[in-house]
Design a protein around this motif. Sequence first.
Motif, PDB file in Angstrom:
ATOM      1  N   VAL A   1       0.818  -1.225   0.000  1.00  0.00           N
ATOM      2  CA  VAL A   1       0.000   0.000   0.000  1.00  0.00           C
ATOM      3  C   VAL A   1       0.848   1.271   0.000  1.00  0.00           C
ATOM      4  O   VAL A   1       0.626   2.173  -0.820  1.00  0.00           O
ATOM      5  CB  VAL A   1      -0.995  -0.004   1.173  1.00  0.00           C
ATOM      6  CG1 VAL A   1      -1.635   1.372   1.346  1.00  0.00           C
ATOM      7  CG2 VAL A   1      -2.078  -1.049   0.941  1.00  0.00           C
ATOM      8  N   PRO A   2       1.846   1.442   0.911  1.00  0.00           N
ATOM      9  CA  PRO A   2       2.665   2.670   0.840  1.00  0.00           C
ATOM     10  C   PRO A   2       3.473   2.773  -0.452  1.00  0.00           C
ATOM     11  O   PRO A   2       3.734   3.874  -0.930  1.00  0.00           O
ATOM     12  CB  PRO A   2       3.581   2.569   2.069  1.00  0.00           C
ATOM     13  CG  PRO A   2       3.560   1.137   2.459  1.00  0.00           C
ATOM     14  CD  PRO A   2       2.214   0.625   2.077  1.00  0.00           C
ATOM     15  N   ILE A   3       3.873   1.623  -1.017  1.00  0.00           N
ATOM     16  CA  ILE A   3       4.585   1.645  -2.297  1.00  0.00           C
ATOM     17  C   ILE A   3       3.658   2.156  -3.391  1.00  0.00           C
ATOM     18  O   ILE A   3       4.032   2.990  -4.220  1.00  0.00           O
ATOM     19  CB  ILE A   3       5.116   0.235  -2.641  1.00  0.00           C
ATOM     20  CG1 ILE A   3       6.086  -0.242  -1.554  1.00  0.00           C
ATOM     21  CG2 ILE A   3       5.787   0.231  -4.018  1.00  0.00           C
ATOM     22  CD1 ILE A   3       6.547  -1.666  -1.725  1.00  0.00           C
TER      23      ILE A   3
ATOM     24  N   THR B   1       2.090   6.108  -7.370  1.00  0.00           N
ATOM     25  CA  THR B   1       0.975   6.719  -8.105  1.00  0.00           C
ATOM     26  C   THR B   1       0.598   8.100  -7.603  1.00  0.00           C
ATOM     27  O   THR B   1      -0.011   8.874  -8.342  1.00  0.00           O
ATOM     28  CB  THR B   1      -0.268   5.816  -8.028  1.00  0.00           C
ATOM     29  OG1 THR B   1      -0.712   5.749  -6.651  1.00  0.00           O
ATOM     30  CG2 THR B   1       0.037   4.410  -8.523  1.00  0.00           C
ATOM     31  N   GLY B   2       0.916   8.397  -6.338  1.00  0.00           N
ATOM     32  CA  GLY B   2       0.470   9.654  -5.753  1.00  0.00           C
ATOM     33  C   GLY B   2      -0.985   9.621  -5.323  1.00  0.00           C
ATOM     34  O   GLY B   2      -1.507  10.616  -4.815  1.00  0.00           O
ATOM     35  N   LEU B   3      -1.657   8.486  -5.499  1.00  0.00           N
ATOM     36  CA  LEU B   3      -3.056   8.351  -5.097  1.00  0.00           C
ATOM     37  C   LEU B   3      -3.144   8.118  -3.587  1.00  0.00           C
ATOM     38  O   LEU B   3      -2.195   7.635  -2.969  1.00  0.00           O
ATOM     39  CB  LEU B   3      -3.708   7.189  -5.846  1.00  0.00           C
ATOM     40  CG  LEU B   3      -3.838   7.373  -7.365  1.00  0.00           C
ATOM     41  CD1 LEU B   3      -4.313   6.083  -8.029  1.00  0.00           C
ATOM     42  CD2 LEU B   3      -4.811   8.511  -7.678  1.00  0.00           C
ATOM     43  N   PRO B   4      -4.285   8.442  -2.974  1.00  0.00           N
ATOM     44  CA  PRO B   4      -4.429   8.270  -1.523  1.00  0.00           C
ATOM     45  C   PRO B   4      -4.233   6.810  -1.108  1.00  0.00           C
ATOM     46  O   PRO B   4      -4.576   5.889  -1.870  1.00  0.00           O
ATOM     47  CB  PRO B   4      -5.869   8.729  -1.251  1.00  0.00           C
ATOM     48  CG  PRO B   4      -6.226   9.589  -2.409  1.00  0.00           C
ATOM     49  CD  PRO B   4      -5.483   9.045  -3.581  1.00  0.00           C
ATOM     50  N   PRO B   5      -3.700   6.570   0.100  1.00  0.00           N
ATOM     51  CA  PRO B   5      -3.463   5.197   0.562  1.00  0.00           C
ATOM     52  C   PRO B   5      -4.713   4.319   0.562  1.00  0.00           C
ATOM     53  O   PRO B   5      -4.607   3.112   0.368  1.00  0.00           O
ATOM     54  CB  PRO B   5      -2.916   5.398   1.979  1.00  0.00           C
ATOM     55  CG  PRO B   5      -2.279   6.746   1.947  1.00  0.00           C
ATOM     56  CD  PRO B   5      -3.150   7.571   1.036  1.00  0.00           C
TER      57      PRO B   5
END
Length: 443
Positions: free
Chosen positions: A249-251, A256-260
Amino acid sequence: MDYLIDMSTLTILIVLVFLLGYASIALEGITRVNKAAVALLMFVATWTLLMMDPSAYLHGANINTVIEKHLGSTATTLFFLMGAMAIVEVVDRNGGFNFVSELLRTRSKRSLMWRVAFMTFFLSAILDNLTTSIVMVMLLRKLVQERYDRVRFAALIVVSANSGGAFSPIGDVTTIMLWNGGMITAGGVIKELIIPSLISMLVPALMLMMQLKGELTAPENVENEAIDELNGHQRRTVFCMGVGGLVFVPIFHNLTGLPPFMGILLVLGCLWLITELFYGTKRLKYRENLKNRMSKLLKRLDMSTILFFLGILMAVGCLEEIGVLEELGVWLNNMSNGNHYLVTGLIGAMSSIVDNVPLVAGCMGMYPIGTGDMAVDGVFWQLLAYCAGVGGSMLIVGSAAGVVVMGLEKISFGNYMKHMTLFSLVGYLAGMFSYYLLRTFIF
């Protein structure tokens, strides 16, 4: 339109409603009123009061638009929480954690305490403190039967998860904010905060160890229903996809810069698909009755915890909107005469009462990146990361990890204060002192 209440009175009323609601949550063990009900009432009451004179605070903005903005921010946390809870639940119910619990299993209370503390500490740096708390509570249920013992272990999970998240750039939402904002670097925060964070976990653990004696009463060995539903290879696949997905998830967020929360939903969707394929091999009549399918397990999510999060975060959002949190930050700075240890220490104490996200966001807005202590990886920013993360352990409602453990294990506010608040405070101060020594004599 003539407004009913002037601005100063309105501010006082909103703060009073928040404090009364917070006191009711703290006294849940006495009042027997579910904290989610109080949080929802607090949320609606604060914003209703603000509606009496929105122009005084919102500078012409539509109040519904402002509420939707805060609701959107809150929803990202709620969807992350729901997704993480669902992933951990399906991995657990399908036998994925069986071998991990065997690694932790011991009859000695003190031995289990150290295994749980260290696993939680380092796992929260890799995942995050919220997800790690959910995973560890699920494992704890397989290892400890007595309610009294499990409450103390669960309280230590909160402390260890928050301490572990404080030295990692992806371990806590506030470190993510500071990292993305350019206030700290990954290498700098790990190198200089790992020792203070470790001390903030070790000190409470040592103090708790003195109260632990004897052996544990292990839960009755009830075979997981997944043993008959999935084979060993399938259970290992579910574990790897679930836990590996949480690590991813953090990767995903950084790539992507999308929210976690979108990464969490991606993992949830993939896990749902693979388990449906596994169950699709079963006989049709049997498949429809399987209790461990995702569609069945989603009904087991603790909605009261989700609604509590909604209420408390939205109420804090109202305080943020009327400027109370920002004024507190300015007052702290003036009172301390720029002493960064005192300012961040008090912010850490405040983060045990109100959400640390708006506190850190307020500091990021108040203090620009500069030179000296305010430079990138300077004393102020690193202390802010440590204090905002670790300080939330002093009260169970002071962190996302604490709130989710509170909901999963039904720990009351007073029970946590009795078992862990003092220990956490001593560890918090010890970690700050160790940071001062390291910055003064080594770094």
